[in-house]
Design a protein around this motif. Structure first.
Motif, PDB file in Angstrom:
ATOM      1  N   UNK A  86       0.832  -1.204   0.000  1.00 35.04           N
ATOM      2  CA  UNK A  86       0.000   0.000   0.000  1.00 35.04           C
ATOM      3  C   UNK A  86       0.864   1.252   0.000  1.00 35.04           C
ATOM      4  N   UNK A  87       1.906   1.268   0.813  1.00 35.36           N
ATOM      5  CA  UNK A  87       2.797   2.426   0.877  1.00 35.36           C
ATOM      6  C   UNK A  87       3.542   2.602  -0.444  1.00 35.36           C
ATOM      7  N   UNK A  88       3.973   1.517  -1.059  1.00 35.80           N
ATOM      8  CA  UNK A  88       4.678   1.599  -2.343  1.00 35.80           C
ATOM      9  C   UNK A  88       3.768   2.144  -3.434  1.00 35.80           C
ATOM     10  N   UNK A  89       2.543   1.658  -3.495  1.00 40.44           N
ATOM     11  CA  UNK A  89       1.589   2.144  -4.501  1.00 40.44           C
ATOM     12  C   UNK A  89       1.301   3.623  -4.271  1.00 40.44           C
ATOM     13  N   UNK A  90       1.174   4.042  -3.027  1.00 36.89           N
ATOM     14  CA  UNK A  90       0.959   5.460  -2.723  1.00 36.89           C
ATOM     15  C   UNK A  90       2.143   6.295  -3.166  1.00 36.89           C
ATOM     16  N   UNK A  91       3.354   5.816  -2.919  1.00 37.76           N
ATOM     17  CA  UNK A  91       4.567   6.525  -3.331  1.00 37.76           C
ATOM     18  C   UNK A  91       4.617   6.687  -4.845  1.00 37.76           C
ATOM     19  N   UNK A  92       4.324   5.640  -5.567  1.00 36.30           N
ATOM     20  CA  UNK A  92       4.324   5.714  -7.034  1.00 36.30           C
ATOM     21  C   UNK A  92       3.252   6.693  -7.507  1.00 36.30           C
TER      22      UNK A  92
ATOM     23  N   UNK B  17       2.092   9.372  -5.890  1.00 35.95           N
ATOM     24  CA  UNK B  17       2.543  10.731  -5.610  1.00 35.95           C
ATOM     25  C   UNK B  17       3.620  11.151  -6.606  1.00 35.95           C
ATOM     26  N   UNK B  18       4.538  10.259  -6.928  1.00 33.71           N
ATOM     27  CA  UNK B  18       5.577  10.567  -7.927  1.00 33.71           C
ATOM     28  C   UNK B  18       4.951  10.848  -9.282  1.00 33.71           C
ATOM     29  N   UNK B  19       3.980  10.074  -9.683  1.00 32.42           N
ATOM     30  CA  UNK B  19       3.294  10.298 -10.958  1.00 32.42           C
ATOM     31  C   UNK B  19       2.601  11.656 -10.952  1.00 32.42           C
TER      32      UNK B  19
END
Length: 57
Positions: free
Chosen positions: A13-19, A21-23
């Motif tokens: 979940x944290x990784x998907x959120x990070x991606x 936000x970067x997008x």
């Protein structure tokens, strides 16, 4: 569900959120707003310089 499974789910979940936000940050549709925000510092300096010139005259 044990602690390892919960930790793995949280990591995904944290990784998907990070991606996401970067997008959002690097997408071209937001570039104009970020450029304007980055130049706010310089706009403030121009206003100060104009005020100094008015005071000197």
């Amino acid at each position: 569900m044990d602690q390892g499974t919960i930790g793995s789910i949280f990591t995904v979940i944290v990784f998907v959120s990070f991606v996401g936000v970067c997008y959002w940050a690097f997408s071209s549709r937001n570039k104009k707003g970020f450029d304007e925000a980055a130049n706010l510092v310089f706009d403030d300096e121009e206003k100060k310089n104009l005020n100094k010139k008015d005071q000197e005259s």
